[in-house]
Design an enzyme around this catalytic site. Structure first.
Site, mmCIF file in Angstrom:
data_model
loop_
_atom_site.group_PDB
_atom_site.id
_atom_site.type_symbol
_atom_site.label_atom_id
_atom_site.label_comp_id
_atom_site.label_asym_id
_atom_site.label_seq_id
_atom_site.Cartn_x
_atom_site.Cartn_y
_atom_site.Cartn_z
ATOM 1 N N ASP A 123 0.841 -1.180 0.000
ATOM 2 C CA ASP A 123 0.000 0.000 0.000
ATOM 3 C C ASP A 123 0.899 1.261 0.000
ATOM 4 O O ASP A 123 1.882 1.315 -0.735
ATOM 5 C CB ASP A 123 -0.959 -0.057 1.192
ATOM 6 N N ASP A 249 -7.379 -8.678 -3.813
ATOM 7 C CA ASP A 249 -7.352 -7.230 -3.576
ATOM 8 C C ASP A 249 -7.831 -6.493 -4.817
ATOM 9 O O ASP A 249 -7.118 -6.427 -5.826
ATOM 10 C CB ASP A 249 -5.945 -6.768 -3.195
ATOM 11 N N HIS A 278 -6.517 -7.100 0.768
ATOM 12 C CA HIS A 278 -5.584 -5.985 0.614
ATOM 13 C C HIS A 278 -4.472 -6.052 1.644
ATOM 14 O O HIS A 278 -3.302 -5.830 1.327
ATOM 15 C CB HIS A 278 -6.346 -4.659 0.746
#
Length: 301
Positions: A123, A249, A278
Site C-alpha cells: 500500500d 485485492d 488488501h
C-alpha cells in the site's frame, strides 16, 4: 504545524505486541519537530529487514512477520509513518503531502544510516518505500512488493475509486473495521481494537483521511513528476526484486505486472501470488516471512 501525539496508554496490552517502542526526532522543512516511532527487533548486527505499512494501518500489521524473522536471526525494523501508529500526527489535513512523507522517511532512514536493506512494502508503504529505493538505491539489497504501486497519473482501479469515495465521505472513519474488511480472515475484536488504538478520536485521523487523495492517479496530481523520475531509477535497479501480491485485492489487482516488466531485478525471480485481501500481511504472514528470509539468505526459491 500543530501536532497531536497519541497517549502511550492507548498501546498498553495490545494482543501479540510485545515490542518495545523506539523513537527518532525528525524536523520538517518548516522547523516543526516530529517524533517518529519504529520497531527495532533482533540482533544489531543481523541483516536488516525494513517493513513498511500503508493506509490506515501501522507497524502492528507486521507483528507475526516481525516475530518470525527475528527467530531467524534478522534485524527487523518497522516504522510508523507520520500520522499513524505511535508516530506524531499533524493536526491539519493540508500538512500531509506525498513529498513531505518521502522527506520525513528519508530523514529517518538516513539518520539511522540503514544499509544492505531488504524491503517489504505494501500500500502506501510501497509508494513511499519505493521512493526511498529510488533516492538511495545503494542502501537496498533487495525489494519485495505486495499490493502496491508507484502511480504516475495514468488512472486507477474501480476498487481504488470506491475506497477514495468511502474515505472522503464516511462521517467517522472506522480504522479497525476498515482493516478487517481488507482481510480474508476475520480479525478478532482485540486485533481490531489494536488498529483503532492510535486514534483516540477523529482529530487524530487527518493523515488517514488525506492519504487516498494524495495518490497521483491523474496528470494533475502532485508528485507525478517525482514518481516518473523514481521509475527511471527503478528501471535500472538490478538487485533482487520480487512481487508478492494477493489474490483478493480489488484495489491493486494486476499491479505486479508493471514491476515484473520494468524492473531489471525482477527478471527471473520466483514471483508469487499469495492468498489474502488488501492487507495480505494478516492473511499470509508465514508465507511473507518465508519470502523475506529467502531473499535475505540469497535463496532463489
Amino acid at each position: 504545524m500543530d501536532v497531536l501525539r497519541t497517549p502511550d496508554d492507548r498501546f498498553q496490552g495490545l494482543v501479540d505486541w510485545p515490542f518495545a517502542p523506539h523513537y527518532l526526532e525528525i524536523k520538517d522543512a518548516d522547523g516543526t519537530d516530529l517524533r517518529l516511532h519504529y520497531v527495532d527487533e533482533g540482533p544489531r548486527d543481523g541483516p536488516v529487514v525494513l517493513l513498511m505499512h500503508g493506509e490506515p494501518s501501522w507497524a502492528y500489521l507486521y507483528r507475526k512477520i516481525i516475530a518470525a524473522l527475528v527467530a531467524k536471526g534478522r534485524r527487523v525494523i518497522a516504522p510508523d509513518l507520520i500520522g499513524f501508529g505511535r508516530s506524531d500526527k499533524p493536526a491539519a489535513r493540508t500538512d500531509y503531502t506525498f513529498e513531505r512523507h518521502v522527506a520525513w522517511m528519508s530523514a529517518w532512514l538516513t539518520s539511522l544510516d540503514l544499509k544492505d536493506i531488504t524491503l517489504f512494502c505494501q500500500d502506501w508503504g510501497g509508494l513511499i518505500g519505493l521512493r526511498l529505493v529510488a533516492a538511495f538505491p545503494e542502501r537496498f539489497a533487495g525489494v519485495i512488493v505486495g499490493n502496491t504501486g508507484l502511480p504516475t497519473g495514468t488512472g486507477f482501479s474501480e476498487g481504488f475509486n470506491a475506497w477514495l469515495n468511502f474515505s472522503q465521505n464516511v462521517p467517522q472513519m472506522p480504522i479497525g473495521v476498515i482493516v478487517n474488511g481488507g482481510c480474508v480472515r476475520d480479525l478478532s475484536p482485540a486485533e481490531i481494537a489494536a488498529y483503532d488504538a492510535p486514534f483516540p478520536d477523529e482529530t487524530y485521523k487527518e493523515g488517514a483521511r488525506q492519504f487516498p487523495t494524495l495518490v497521483p492517479i491523474t496528470p494533475g496530481h502532485a508528485s507525478v513528476a517525482e514518481n516518473i523520475a523514481a521509475w527511471k531509477v527503478l528501471e535500472a535497479f538490478d538487485k533482487p526484486f520480487l512481487t508478492a501480491f494477493s489474490d483478493g485485492d480489488a484495489v491493486t489487482k494486476g499491479g505486479e505486472v508493471a514491476f515484473q516488466q520494468r524492473v531489471p531485478g525482477a527478471k527471473g525471480q520466483p514471483h508469487v501470488t499469495l492468498h489474502g485481501g488488501h492487507f495480505l500481511q494478516e492473511d499470509s504472514p508465514a508465507e511473507i516471512a518465508g519470502l523475506i528470509d529467502a531473499m535475505v539468505a540469497g535463496s532463489k526459491r
